[in-house]
Design a protein around this motif. Structure first.
Motif, mmCIF file in Angstrom:
data_model
loop_
_atom_site.group_PDB
_atom_site.id
_atom_site.type_symbol
_atom_site.label_atom_id
_atom_site.label_comp_id
_atom_site.label_asym_id
_atom_site.label_seq_id
_atom_site.Cartn_x
_atom_site.Cartn_y
_atom_site.Cartn_z
ATOM 1 N N SER A 197 0.828 -1.202 0.000
ATOM 2 C CA SER A 197 0.000 0.000 0.000
ATOM 3 C C SER A 197 0.865 1.256 0.000
ATOM 4 O O SER A 197 0.562 2.238 -0.699
ATOM 5 C CB SER A 197 -0.916 0.003 1.232
ATOM 6 O OG SER A 197 -1.814 -1.089 1.188
ATOM 7 N N GLU A 218 2.297 1.826 -3.469
ATOM 8 C CA GLU A 218 1.281 2.380 -4.377
ATOM 9 C C GLU A 218 1.059 3.861 -4.097
ATOM 10 O O GLU A 218 0.936 4.674 -5.013
ATOM 11 C CB GLU A 218 -0.019 1.601 -4.213
ATOM 12 C CG GLU A 218 0.040 0.179 -4.753
ATOM 13 C CD GLU A 218 -1.229 -0.607 -4.510
ATOM 14 O OE1 GLU A 218 -2.205 -0.006 -3.982
ATOM 15 O OE2 GLU A 218 -1.271 -1.801 -4.832
ATOM 16 N N MET A 219 1.012 4.238 -2.801
ATOM 17 C CA MET A 219 0.821 5.641 -2.461
ATOM 18 C C MET A 219 1.984 6.493 -2.948
ATOM 19 O O MET A 219 1.793 7.599 -3.462
ATOM 20 C CB MET A 219 0.677 5.794 -0.938
ATOM 21 C CG MET A 219 -0.601 5.265 -0.353
ATOM 22 S SD MET A 219 -0.689 5.576 1.438
ATOM 23 C CE MET A 219 -0.900 7.354 1.450
ATOM 24 N N THR A 220 3.180 5.979 -2.794
ATOM 25 C CA THR A 220 4.387 6.721 -3.199
ATOM 26 C C THR A 220 4.410 6.916 -4.709
ATOM 27 O O THR A 220 4.742 8.007 -5.203
ATOM 28 C CB THR A 220 5.653 5.982 -2.728
ATOM 29 O OG1 THR A 220 5.593 5.798 -1.311
ATOM 30 C CG2 THR A 220 6.888 6.769 -3.087
ATOM 31 N N HIS A 221 4.060 5.885 -5.442
ATOM 32 C CA HIS A 221 4.064 5.981 -6.907
ATOM 33 C C HIS A 221 2.944 6.868 -7.428
ATOM 34 O O HIS A 221 3.085 7.480 -8.487
ATOM 35 C CB HIS A 221 3.948 4.583 -7.510
ATOM 36 C CG HIS A 221 5.196 3.777 -7.342
ATOM 37 N ND1 HIS A 221 5.264 2.422 -7.629
ATOM 38 C CD2 HIS A 221 6.442 4.120 -6.936
ATOM 39 C CE1 HIS A 221 6.489 1.987 -7.384
ATOM 40 N NE2 HIS A 221 7.219 2.996 -6.967
ATOM 41 N N ALA A 222 1.842 6.943 -6.682
ATOM 42 C CA ALA A 222 0.695 7.737 -7.131
ATOM 43 C C ALA A 222 0.902 9.221 -6.878
ATOM 44 O O ALA A 222 0.269 10.067 -7.510
ATOM 45 C CB ALA A 222 -0.571 7.274 -6.427
ATOM 46 N N SER A 223 1.797 9.553 -5.934
ATOM 47 C CA SER A 223 1.978 10.969 -5.582
ATOM 48 C C SER A 223 2.893 11.691 -6.575
ATOM 49 O O SER A 223 3.638 11.078 -7.325
ATOM 50 C CB SER A 223 2.561 11.071 -4.163
ATOM 51 O OG SER A 223 3.818 10.410 -4.104
#
Length: 254
Positions: free
Chosen positions: A246, A249-254
């Motif tokens: 998770s 995913e958060m790091t890549h989405a930011s």
């Protein structure tokens, strides 16, 4: 419109911990950089919340082995080094699974011994030092197990020395195997009392009955239900890996 920054109390409330726990997480390096507002207050983000969730999940007791492995895991994730964090997480999962395999083998050995499938090949009687050497244990172990009621050893009528024979050898093998697998002496004693009372089936279930928490130390309760605890730790190790996923995913989405 961006959501408002989270406060220390928001993170603590979400995890069900004291605000001082979150402050300790920060001082220990479990968060990425936390910006400050014009008023000097910390401005946590949802990423920080998930980093705190990882720390809380990973470092809650009980855990197995070297705690530093888990601390490093959390710090790697906080610094964005997810390759290292995941490697540590999978190492920990492998370690837990190895302990499960060891414990399940010990429980299978117990059940076979209880129904008479494991027989000693020697009928020789031995004094305590000979028995300890034969069974690859120490004299102190044998005395401790006898002192705690796990085994009663007959005496040589001519000199009063303990005499170990096939019956004692088999019982000691079971005790040693279960101790090495992580079970407490009290759990093993409870199981052996059932065996001595004539109950030879499903003895592993007796090992899994916890005592009252008010009567014993926490670690002893864990050792009373060791196999169940290991299965819970396996689930938690898998949850740690999911939490890392998770965060990635958060790091890549930011």
């Amino acid at each position: 419109m961006a959501s408002r920054p989270l406060r220390t109390s928001d993170i603590a409330r979400e995890l069900g911990v004291h605000v001082n726990t979150i402050r300790l997480y920060e001082s220990w390096g479990y968060f990425s950089d936390i910006p400050r507002g014009t008023n000097g207050y910390r401005q946590f983000s949802t990423l920080h919340l998930e980093q705190a969730r990882l720390a809380h999940l990973t470092l809650s007791t009980p855990y197995l082995g070297d705690k530093n492995l888990l601390i490093d895991l959390v710090k790697y994730a906080a610094h964005g080094d997810f390759a290292q964090a995941l490697e540590q997480a999978y190492r920990y999962l492998a370690y837990v699974r190895m302990e499960i395999t060891t414990t399940e083998a010990a429980l299978e050995f117990l059940e076979r011994w209880a129904v008479g499938q494991i027989r000693e090949t020697t009928h020789q009687k031995m004094h305590i030092r000979q028995a300890a050497q034969y069974l690859n244990v120490t004299v102190d172990m044998l005395r401790n197990w006898e002192r705690n009621g796990l085994i009663t050893v007959p005496r040589d009528s001519s000199n009063g020395y303990r005499l170990y024979g096939p019956s004692e050898f088999g019982r000691i093998r079971v005790i040693r195997t279960l101790v090495q697998s992580g079970y407490s002496l009290m759990a093993i004693l409870r199981m052996l009392q059932q065996f001595d009372a004539g109950h030879t089936e499903n003895l592993h279930a007796t090992l899994e009955i916890p005592r009252e928490e008010s009567d014993v130390e926490y670690i002893e309760i864990i050792a009373d239900r060791w196999h169940s605890t290991l299965l819970e730790l396996e689930n938690r190790a898998q949850a740690i890996i999911r939490q890392l996923g998770s965060l990635i995913e958060m790091t890549h989405a930011s």
